[in-house]
Scaffold this active site. Structure first.
Site, PDB file in Angstrom:
ATOM      1  N   ASP A   1      45.476  38.045  45.481  1.00  0.00           N
ATOM      2  CA  ASP A   1      45.715  38.456  44.106  1.00  0.00           C
ATOM      3  C   ASP A   1      47.026  37.833  43.657  1.00  0.00           C
ATOM      4  O   ASP A   1      47.990  37.822  44.428  1.00  0.00           O
ATOM      5  CB  ASP A   1      45.825  39.989  44.019  1.00  0.00           C
ATOM      6  CG  ASP A   1      45.146  40.547  42.785  1.00  0.00           C
ATOM      7  OD1 ASP A   1      45.182  39.866  41.746  1.00  0.00           O
ATOM      8  OD2 ASP A   1      44.592  41.663  42.862  1.00  0.00           O
TER       9      ASP A   1
ATOM     10  N   HIS B   1      48.653  33.303  36.199  1.00  0.00           N
ATOM     11  CA  HIS B   1      48.524  34.705  36.595  1.00  0.00           C
ATOM     12  C   HIS B   1      47.903  34.853  37.987  1.00  0.00           C
ATOM     13  O   HIS B   1      48.037  35.886  38.622  1.00  0.00           O
ATOM     14  CB  HIS B   1      47.691  35.470  35.560  1.00  0.00           C
ATOM     15  CG  HIS B   1      48.413  35.616  34.240  1.00  0.00           C
ATOM     16  ND1 HIS B   1      49.074  36.756  33.876  1.00  0.00           N
ATOM     17  CD2 HIS B   1      48.611  34.737  33.232  1.00  0.00           C
ATOM     18  CE1 HIS B   1      49.640  36.591  32.687  1.00  0.00           C
ATOM     19  NE2 HIS B   1      49.370  35.365  32.271  1.00  0.00           N
TER      20      HIS B   1
HETATM   21  P1  ADQ Z   1      43.396  40.933  37.025  1.00  0.00           P
HETATM   22  O1  ADQ Z   1      42.688  40.165  38.083  1.00  0.00           O
HETATM   23  O2  ADQ Z   1      42.558  41.414  35.932  1.00  0.00           O
HETATM   24  O3  ADQ Z   1      44.624  40.122  36.412  1.00  0.00           O
HETATM   25  P2  ADQ Z   1      45.237  43.227  37.719  1.00  0.00           P
HETATM   26  O4  ADQ Z   1      46.591  42.691  37.868  1.00  0.00           O
HETATM   27  O5  ADQ Z   1      44.941  44.286  38.705  1.00  0.00           O
HETATM   28  O6  ADQ Z   1      44.075  42.158  37.868  1.00  0.00           O
HETATM   29  O7  ADQ Z   1      45.126  43.794  36.252  1.00  0.00           O
HETATM   30  C1  ADQ Z   1      44.043  44.523  35.854  1.00  0.00           C
HETATM   31  C2  ADQ Z   1      44.420  45.387  34.651  1.00  0.00           C
HETATM   32  O8  ADQ Z   1      43.213  45.951  34.180  1.00  0.00           O
HETATM   33  C3  ADQ Z   1      45.354  46.529  35.049  1.00  0.00           C
HETATM   34  O9  ADQ Z   1      46.253  46.791  34.016  1.00  0.00           O
HETATM   35  C4  ADQ Z   1      44.370  47.695  35.235  1.00  0.00           C
HETATM   36  O10 ADQ Z   1      44.900  48.971  34.948  1.00  0.00           O
HETATM   37  C5  ADQ Z   1      43.276  47.359  34.266  1.00  0.00           C
HETATM   38  N1  ADQ Z   1      42.012  47.890  34.795  1.00  0.00           N
HETATM   39  C6  ADQ Z   1      41.397  47.571  35.927  1.00  0.00           C
HETATM   40  N2  ADQ Z   1      40.296  48.335  36.096  1.00  0.00           N
HETATM   41  C7  ADQ Z   1      40.247  49.155  35.044  1.00  0.00           C
HETATM   42  C8  ADQ Z   1      39.377  50.208  34.621  1.00  0.00           C
HETATM   43  N3  ADQ Z   1      38.342  50.588  35.347  1.00  0.00           N
HETATM   44  N4  ADQ Z   1      39.633  50.825  33.449  1.00  0.00           N
HETATM   45  C9  ADQ Z   1      40.694  50.458  32.718  1.00  0.00           C
HETATM   46  N5  ADQ Z   1      41.560  49.507  33.059  1.00  0.00           N
HETATM   47  C10 ADQ Z   1      41.336  48.863  34.202  1.00  0.00           C
HETATM   48  C11 ADQ Z   1      45.199  38.819  36.575  1.00  0.00           C
HETATM   49  C12 ADQ Z   1      45.534  38.418  37.997  1.00  0.00           C
HETATM   50  C13 ADQ Z   1      46.438  39.463  38.649  1.00  0.00           C
HETATM   51  C14 ADQ Z   1      47.688  39.650  37.792  1.00  0.00           C
HETATM   52  C15 ADQ Z   1      47.328  39.887  36.339  1.00  0.00           C
HETATM   53  C16 ADQ Z   1      48.566  39.868  35.447  1.00  0.00           C
HETATM   54  O11 ADQ Z   1      44.349  38.248  38.769  1.00  0.00           O
HETATM   55  O12 ADQ Z   1      46.804  39.080  39.958  1.00  0.00           O
HETATM   56  O13 ADQ Z   1      48.415  40.758  38.267  1.00  0.00           O
HETATM   57  O14 ADQ Z   1      46.449  38.879  35.854  1.00  0.00           O
HETATM   58  O15 ADQ Z   1      49.327  38.706  35.650  1.00  0.00           O
END
Ligand code: ADQ
Length: 455
Positions: free
Chosen positions: A364, A159
């Site tokens: 990311d 990921h």
């Molecule tokens: P993350 O580093 O956790 O994931 P991201 O892809 O942005 O990063 O996913 C975060 C998830 O958590 C999103 O669905 C978002 O809506 C949710 N989220 C974040 N802040 C929130 C909040 N305050 N309240 C509720 N929900 C919140 C890892 C990798 C990423 C990759 C994903 C999936 O680091 O690059 O995109 O896995 O593969």
């Protein structure tokens, strides 16, 4: 059809009620759908520690899915999870060599816990199962399962970004990590760049050979590497008839001002200090925007046991205080910073109110927030996505987003200003461009593509 076995560090809890009201993302739902379709197992850490954890997983079955979980000892949790996974591999894979800790004791725990996972899982496996392992916590697991006699198909999806060999080889055990990856049949990456970095590692640094078409060969095994950018469950971001009370409250409080929104886990990879600085620079350079714009950053704390995560929190509070101290007025606080999470349903409503979605990670793997912001917009009056070109999402969304270099504070401020004043026709054209991609590559399409390639 073979049975699917999903392995991840944490497993999703069995679903209850409307998934859009959960804070868990689309990934958990997509994997549950895949497991439910054919019947399968989801194996992982329970989230609990125990002084003497049992080697036998605790098992519960909901519908056609068997959830199998093991506990970790407090030492293993500290050294494997907080240690090697989150204080070594996470910073290294995000190009933060300055933050990566290299300690033999945590590497030993990482190997030990992966053996523990393999020993817990192996007795549950059938010869024709297809195993799908997720993420950097579990790179050695496939090799351990092979040692225990499992010869079926094993796929791995990373990921996070996969760093170029020039960075990865700073890791004392980089060769073991690279070879461990080659115990899989298929490795999925988020972007072509990650995929190329892996192929180059095997070919140039591990003494393997490139066979073309994403195939590499090492020590007699052929591994297929392919790019599978993760997608969204669009349904969870769709506009509903009943706007949430949180969104109504926000709309009232911004009182017609333009809203810039950021939503991230509180993590140093997300570029939050630079983002706050860029907003401060925008206010410095554009007096006409004073009292006309509000930035809201939602960032719930994560990995709070890891020191670097405590430091980022303090730094953000300092910068937010500075920006607000310099610009606030009697009726206006320019930068709002909320240390809490919201349900996906509420997030979708908040995204819809925002004129700009500001997503500026320094690195990311993908960044699902960027995609969620786009998916949540109203077609008649969509907002603008301002996106770091260091996010994996920039590969797919670069044609519609306003791309920025988050290290360039003034440049980001300039582009933010452009985004805030962009006309409706351009906003619609950019949004359509991005939505076409999101509609094509949903989370369901993603997991089907991966499993088809693995199967
Ligand atoms: P993350 O580093 O956790 O994931 P991201 O892809 O942005 O990063 O996913 C975060 C998830 O958590 C999103 O669905 C978002 O809506 C949710 N989220 C974040 N802040 C929130 C909040 N305050 N309240 C509720 N929900 C919140 C890892 C990798 C990423 C990759 C994903 C999936 O680091 O690059 O995109 O896995 O593969």
């Amino acid at each position: 059809m073979s049975r699917l076995v999903v392995v991840s560090n944490r497993i999703a809890t069995p679903p209850k009620g409307d998934p859009s009201r959960h804070s868990t993302g689309g990934l958990a739902v997509a994997l549950q759908e895949a497991l439910q379709a054919e019947g399968g197992i989801w194996f992982g850490w329970s989230g609990h520690t125990a002084e003497e954890p049992s080697l036998t997983p605790s098992v519960s079955t909901v519908g056609r899915i068997t959830y199998a979980q093991i506990d970790l000892s407090p030492t293993d949790h500290e050294e494997y999870y907080n240690g090697y996974a989150n204080a070594t591999l996470w910073p290294l894979f995000h190009y933060r060599l300055d933050l990566a800790e290299f300690r033999r004791v945590t590497y030993a725990a990482y190997r030990r816990v992966n053996i523990q996972f393999a020993r817990g899982l192996a007795p549950l496996l059938r010869d024709d199962d297809v195993v799908w392992i997720h993420d950097y916590h579990l790179i050695p697991l496939a090799g351990e399962l092979r040692h225990l006699g499992f010869h079926g198909r094993i796929g791995f999806f990373l990921h996070t970004p996969f760093p170029v060999p020039e960075v990865l080889t700073a890791l004392p055990n980089w060769g073991d990590i690279g070879r461990a990856l080659c115990a899989h049949d298929l490795i999925g990456f988020q972007t072509p760049t990650d995929c190329e970095a892996f192929v180059r590692l095997v070919d140039h640094h591990l003494g393997g050979e490139t066979l073309g078409n994403g195939q590499v060969r090492l020590d007699g095994r052929t591994v297929h590497a392919e790019c599978f950018p993760i997608g969204l469950d669009l349904e969870s971001m769709r506009e509903r008839d009943d706007t949430s009370s949180a969104a109504r409250l926000l709309e009232k409080s911004i009182n017609g001002r333009a809203l810039i929104i950021g939503v991230d886990r509180l993590d140093y990879s997300k570029g939050l200090p630079q983002r706050f600085e860029a907003f401060g620079a925008l206010l410095d350079m554009a007096p006409d925007l004073l009292n006309k714009v509000v930035m809201m950053q939602i960032a719930p704390p994560s990995r709070t046991d890891v020191t670097d995560y405590q430091a980022i929190r303090a730094e953000l509070e300092r910068i937010a205080g500075h920006v607000n101290g310099a610009h606030s007025d009697l009726d206006w606080t320019p930068l709002r910073y909320l240390n809490r999470g919201f349900s996906r349903r509420v997030l979708a409503d908040l995204f819809r109110i925002a004129r700009v979605g500001l997503v500026t990670p320094l690195r990311d793997g993908m960044n699902l927030v960027a995609k969620e912001y786009v998916a949540a917009q109203s077609p008649d009056d969509p907002g603008v996505l301002v996106l770091s070109h260091f996010a994996g999402a920039a590969v797919e969304l670069g044609g519609g987003a306003v791309l920025v270099n988050p290290h360039d504070i003034e440049g980001t401020a300039d582009r933010l200003r452009g985004a805030l004043t962009m006309g409706l026709d351009e906003r619609k054209a950019r949004w359509e461009n991005m939505m076409a991609i999101l509609r094509r590559n949903t989370i369901t399409a993603w997991r089907k593509a991966f499993l088809a390639a693995l199967g």
